[in-house]
Structures are given as C-alpha cells and as structure tokens.
Design a protein around this motif. Structure first.
Motif, PDB file in Angstrom:
ATOM      1  N   ARG A   1       0.885  -1.155   0.031  1.00  0.00           N
ATOM      2  CA  ARG A   1      -0.078  -0.110   0.218  1.00  0.00           C
ATOM      3  C   ARG A   1       0.840   1.195  -0.060  1.00  0.00           C
ATOM      4  N   MET A   2       2.179   1.194   0.714  1.00  0.00           N
ATOM      5  CA  MET A   2       3.000   2.226   0.795  1.00  0.00           C
ATOM      6  C   MET A   2       3.383   2.623  -0.571  1.00  0.00           C
ATOM      7  N   ARG A   3       4.013   1.542  -0.966  1.00  0.00           N
ATOM      8  CA  ARG A   3       4.645   1.848  -2.586  1.00  0.00           C
ATOM      9  C   ARG A   3       3.758   2.435  -3.638  1.00  0.00           C
ATOM     10  N   GLU A   4       2.394   1.695  -3.571  1.00  0.00           N
ATOM     11  CA  GLU A   4       1.172   2.069  -4.165  1.00  0.00           C
ATOM     12  C   GLU A   4       1.002   3.632  -4.179  1.00  0.00           C
ATOM     13  N   LEU A   5       1.104   3.958  -2.864  1.00  0.00           N
ATOM     14  CA  LEU A   5       0.860   5.553  -2.750  1.00  0.00           C
ATOM     15  C   LEU A   5       1.908   6.375  -3.199  1.00  0.00           C
ATOM     16  N   ARG A   6       3.139   5.829  -2.806  1.00  0.00           N
ATOM     17  CA  ARG A   6       4.413   6.500  -3.351  1.00  0.00           C
ATOM     18  C   ARG A   6       4.353   6.700  -4.704  1.00  0.00           C
TER      19      ARG A   6
ATOM     20  N   ALA B   1      12.094   9.430   2.202  1.00  0.00           N
ATOM     21  CA  ALA B   1      12.839   9.041   3.295  1.00  0.00           C
ATOM     22  C   ALA B   1      13.225  10.529   3.879  1.00  0.00           C
ATOM     23  N   ARG B   2      13.527  11.701   2.904  1.00  0.00           N
ATOM     24  CA  ARG B   2      13.852  12.974   3.352  1.00  0.00           C
ATOM     25  C   ARG B   2      12.751  13.634   3.857  1.00  0.00           C
ATOM     26  N   GLU B   3      11.712  13.591   3.098  1.00  0.00           N
ATOM     27  CA  GLU B   3      10.456  14.360   3.659  1.00  0.00           C
ATOM     28  C   GLU B   3       9.696  13.910   5.008  1.00  0.00           C
ATOM     29  N   ALA B   4      10.000  12.507   5.109  1.00  0.00           N
ATOM     30  CA  ALA B   4       9.410  12.001   6.464  1.00  0.00           C
ATOM     31  C   ALA B   4      10.422  11.738   7.625  1.00  0.00           C
ATOM     32  N   ASP B   5      11.852  12.292   7.337  1.00  0.00           N
ATOM     33  CA  ASP B   5      12.819  12.104   8.311  1.00  0.00           C
ATOM     34  C   ASP B   5      12.880  10.506   8.706  1.00  0.00           C
ATOM     35  N   ILE B   6      12.970   9.819   7.832  1.00  0.00           N
ATOM     36  CA  ILE B   6      13.217   8.294   7.918  1.00  0.00           C
ATOM     37  C   ILE B   6      14.372   7.899   7.259  1.00  0.00           C
ATOM     38  N   HIS B   7      15.104   7.112   7.717  1.00  0.00           N
ATOM     39  CA  HIS B   7      16.247   6.527   6.951  1.00  0.00           C
ATOM     40  C   HIS B   7      16.155   5.926   5.500  1.00  0.00           C
ATOM     41  N   PRO B   8      16.541   5.921   4.438  1.00  0.00           N
ATOM     42  CA  PRO B   8      16.140   5.639   3.374  1.00  0.00           C
ATOM     43  C   PRO B   8      16.188   3.950   3.137  1.00  0.00           C
TER      44      PRO B   8
ATOM     45  N   GLU C   1       7.782  -3.913  10.769  1.00  0.00           N
ATOM     46  CA  GLU C   1       6.360  -3.285  11.134  1.00  0.00           C
ATOM     47  C   GLU C   1       6.601  -1.981  11.466  1.00  0.00           C
ATOM     48  N   PRO C   2       5.865  -1.097  10.974  1.00  0.00           N
ATOM     49  CA  PRO C   2       5.813   0.363  11.326  1.00  0.00           C
ATOM     50  C   PRO C   2       5.209   0.701  12.530  1.00  0.00           C
ATOM     51  N   LYS C   3       5.834   1.617  13.278  1.00  0.00           N
ATOM     52  CA  LYS C   3       5.139   2.007  14.553  1.00  0.00           C
ATOM     53  C   LYS C   3       4.317   3.110  13.993  1.00  0.00           C
ATOM     54  N   LEU C   4       3.213   3.531  15.172  1.00  0.00           N
ATOM     55  CA  LEU C   4       2.189   4.581  14.783  1.00  0.00           C
ATOM     56  C   LEU C   4       3.150   5.952  14.217  1.00  0.00           C
ATOM     57  N   THR C   5       4.062   6.180  15.081  1.00  0.00           N
ATOM     58  CA  THR C   5       4.992   7.375  14.613  1.00  0.00           C
ATOM     59  C   THR C   5       5.603   7.621  13.156  1.00  0.00           C
ATOM     60  N   THR C   6       5.852   6.085  12.836  1.00  0.00           N
ATOM     61  CA  THR C   6       6.393   6.221  11.447  1.00  0.00           C
ATOM     62  C   THR C   6       5.215   6.355  10.458  1.00  0.00           C
ATOM     63  N   ILE C   7       3.909   5.747  10.596  1.00  0.00           N
ATOM     64  CA  ILE C   7       2.951   5.820  10.048  1.00  0.00           C
ATOM     65  C   ILE C   7       2.805   7.416   9.657  1.00  0.00           C
ATOM     66  N   LEU C   8       2.535   8.126  10.845  1.00  0.00           N
ATOM     67  CA  LEU C   8       2.288   9.476  10.735  1.00  0.00           C
ATOM     68  C   LEU C   8       3.501  10.201  10.039  1.00  0.00           C
ATOM     69  N   ARG C   9       4.500   9.955   9.991  1.00  0.00           N
ATOM     70  CA  ARG C   9       5.658  10.337   9.121  1.00  0.00           C
ATOM     71  C   ARG C   9       5.531  10.150   7.865  1.00  0.00           C
ATOM     72  N   LEU C  10       5.284   8.795   7.848  1.00  0.00           N
ATOM     73  CA  LEU C  10       5.061   8.413   6.054  1.00  0.00           C
ATOM     74  C   LEU C  10       3.964   9.336   5.495  1.00  0.00           C
ATOM     75  N   ALA C  11       2.804   9.566   6.065  1.00  0.00           N
ATOM     76  CA  ALA C  11       1.520   9.941   5.595  1.00  0.00           C
ATOM     77  C   ALA C  11       2.178  11.646   5.331  1.00  0.00           C
ATOM     78  N   ASP C  12       2.707  12.157   6.386  1.00  0.00           N
ATOM     79  CA  ASP C  12       3.110  13.505   6.152  1.00  0.00           C
ATOM     80  C   ASP C  12       3.880  13.843   4.917  1.00  0.00           C
ATOM     81  N   GLY C  13       5.272  12.690   4.895  1.00  0.00           N
ATOM     82  CA  GLY C  13       6.074  12.887   3.530  1.00  0.00           C
ATOM     83  C   GLY C  13       5.359  12.547   2.235  1.00  0.00           C
ATOM     84  N   LEU C  14       4.247  11.737   2.442  1.00  0.00           N
ATOM     85  CA  LEU C  14       3.462  11.474   1.044  1.00  0.00           C
ATOM     86  C   LEU C  14       2.444  12.576   0.713  1.00  0.00           C
TER      87      LEU C  14
END
Length: 115
Positions: free
Chosen positions: A55-60, A71-78, A90-103
């Motif tokens: 799902r993440m790849r599809e949205l990306r 990775a840069r937008e979400a402040d997550i290592h590439p 498995e992503p933590k909730l904070t990771t999901i929130l960062r990914l959503a913001d980055g996307l």
C-alpha cells in the motif's frame, strides 16, 4: 461422547448442524486447508507488513515520490523505506504518521484497502 454430525447445505457452502466431538477445535475439525481463507490480516504479522508495504509503495508511486525523497520528507532513513515496502519491518504509529506527512496523504490512506 461423540454425536453424529448432520450437514445443512447452503448455496455457497455446507455447515454442520450437529455437535462436534468433545475437545475438538473448529480448526481441527475443518482441517488446516481451510484456515488461510478464514485468517484475518491481523492474525499474520508478516502478511500484514507486506500488505502495508504494498500500500505504501502504491501511494508513493501515485504521488510520484522516490524512496529517497520520501525518506527525506518523512525524516526516515532510506533503507527503512525499502524495508517497510518489502514488508521486512512493522511500522510504529509515529512512522505511519511521518510517512503520511511525507507522502502528503492522510494516515488512514496508508491503512485503507490492505489486502
């Protein structure tokens, strides 16, 4: 004591209407072959992680964002982005929130329509 099992036939499937032998689980009675179809996504963490990654790849791809940009937008290592997309993490909730913001999507979009 075991009692005989009567069967009721419905258009799509057949159900027992009698009782099961004492101490027998439905999964044992139905057989292991029917379990995967009945299993929920949350019952299999590996399957859930892969579904989230897909799902993440599809949205990306839909948003036209590269893994490095995300990775840069979400402040997550590439490398974490790649591991998440492959279902290796498995992503933590904070990771999901960062990914959503980055996307640029709502966090729920990452969880909608997981297969």
């Amino acid at each position: 004591m075991n009692t005989p099992v009567r069967w009721t036939v419905y258009p799509a499937f057949t159900l027992p209407t009698g009782t099961l032998p004492a101490a027998m689980l439905w999964s044992e009675w139905l057989g292991a072959a029917t379990l995967p179809a009945m299993a929920k996504l949350y019952d299999d963490p590996d399957r859930a992680s892969k579904a989230f990654g897909n799902r993440m790849r599809e949205l990306r791809h839909r948003e036209g964002v590269s893994q490095d940009t995300l990775a840069r937008e979400a402040d997550i290592h590439p490398t974490s982005i790649g591991r998440l997309e492959r279902g290796g993490r498995e992503p933590k909730l904070t990771t999901i929130l960062r990914l959503a913001d980055g996307l640029g999507v709502e966090p729920g979009e990452l969880l909608n329509r997981l297969d």
